[in-house]
Design a protein around this motif. Structure first.
Motif, short mmCIF file in Angstrom:
data_model
loop_
_atom_site.label_atom_id
_atom_site.label_comp_id
_atom_site.label_asym_id
_atom_site.label_seq_id
_atom_site.Cartn_x
_atom_site.Cartn_y
_atom_site.Cartn_z
N MET A 161 83.46 10.96 19.98
CA MET A 161 83.01 11.94 18.99
C MET A 161 81.50 12.12 19.15
N ARG A 165 78.27 17.98 17.44
CA ARG A 165 79.34 18.95 17.16
C ARG A 165 79.60 18.96 15.67
N THR A 167 82.05 19.88 13.73
CA THR A 167 83.33 19.37 13.25
C THR A 167 83.36 17.83 13.33
N ASP A 168 82.80 17.27 14.39
CA ASP A 168 82.75 15.81 14.52
C ASP A 168 81.85 15.20 13.45
N LEU A 172 83.00 12.50 10.66
CA LEU A 172 82.36 11.18 10.64
C LEU A 172 81.76 10.88 9.27
N GLY A 204 86.43 8.00 17.84
CA GLY A 204 87.34 8.13 16.72
C GLY A 204 88.70 7.60 17.10
N TYR A 215 86.67 4.99 12.95
CA TYR A 215 85.69 5.31 13.98
C TYR A 215 84.92 4.06 14.34
#
Length: 311
Positions: A161, A165, A167-168, A172, A204, A215
């Motif tokens: 991950m 980004r 979305t990541d 998280l 992840g 994670y």
């Protein structure tokens, strides 16, 4: 040379430190006064650094003009609700500096003023006089022999991950804040800074339904590795996800050439300590450290205990 106990050293030094508060006065370090400070050769700051720090975070760092002692402060883990002591050059004025630091943080609406006693130790009485209490005892562990782990044994699907980004980063932050006590939450800035650090990888763990259930953050060095973080969704604990995530961390670090692996955890986090100790991690007591804090908005119980521990 005969060794003297730490407690006795503190007792003997008591008359040499912390003059009565009425005798000393601290005031904020401003950019135009940074040149008057005298950082020691072991300091992490030079005068331009101090000037930049106090310009970026005004009124929080303090000094005692009479003695030249100072305290440099800034955000804890890129958090905007916790101020942390970054460097404390104090002897006579330790309590005075800490109290002024706390008052400055309180006036800015922060929740907690924090001090990490990691590289040096002082008489705890100095902290108590300033209103600081012991919050955490951080215990250090090491695994001297890294076992061979076969990748086919993993039931979860692990993949990297990247906080850059969006979305990541969102995913998280969600699982991080669910999994850790408030004090240990990673902020968005902390994730971004951590993800850019050399040797860092974040993975992840997804279950068969495609849900992110854990994670792991690790840092790879030349011949050893560090397990920085394991988060498991609280409602899924006790199902082996923490153990499998730990083994994934050991697997990827071993693949990168690590011969030994270190980690740290809170003394009160018995679940994590038991997991690590059962796996073969052993204590390295001499590297333990302590966190002291002054709660500024009277929310200590709610914030420290409102979220479950990791693992």
């Amino acid at each position: 040379m005969r060794r003297i106990s730490r407690v006795w050293q503190w007792h003997m030094a008591e008359s040499q430190i912390d003059r009565p508060d009425a005798e000393l006065r601290a005031e904020p370090i401003t950019a135009d006064k940074a040149h008057r400070l005298r950082p020691g050769w072991t300091s992490r700051f030079d005068k331009p650094d101090i000037r930049n720090q106090v310009a970026q975070y005004p009124d929080i760092s303090q000094w005692v003009p009479e003695t030249g002692e100072y305290l440099i402060a800034g955000p804890w883990r890129h958090r905007n609700d916790i101020a942390s002591v970054l460097e404390l050059s104090g002897r006579e004025g330790t309590s005075t500096l800490l109290r002024s630091f706390s008052e400055a943080a309180r006036s800015q609406g922060l929740e907690l003023a924090l001090l990490s006693e990691q590289e040096e130790s002082r008489n705890p009485v100095s902290y108590e006089r300033a209103g600081f209490e012991l919050l955490e005892h951080i215990m250090i562990y090491e695994l001297s022999h890294v076992p061979v782990i076969k990748p086919e044994r993993f039931r979860l699907k692990f993949s990297e991950m990247v906080p850059l980004r969006e979305t990541d980063l969102k995913a998280l932050l969600e699982i991080d804040h669910e999994s850790f006590p408030w004090l240990w939450w990673n902020s968005e800035g902390e994730f971004l800074n951590y993800g850019r650090a050399r040797g860092v990888k974040i993975y992840g763990g997804w279950d068969s339904s495609g849900r992110l259930v854990s994670y792991i953050g690790v840092t790879r060095f030349r011949s050893w590795g560090h397990l920085d973080r394991i988060a498991v969704r609280p409602e899924l604990r006790g199902r082996g996800i923490g153990l499998e995530s730990l083994e994934w961390a050991l697997y990827v670090l071993a693949e990168s050439g690590a011969k030994r692996i270190g980690l740290s955890t809170q003394a009160r986090n018995e679940r994590s300590r038991l997991l690590y100790e059962r796996y073969g991690f052993h204590r390295t007591n001499k590297h333990d450290y302590y966190l002291y804090g002054d709660w500024l908005q009277s929310r200590s119980e709610q914030l420290m205990n409102g979220t479950n521990d990791d693992q």
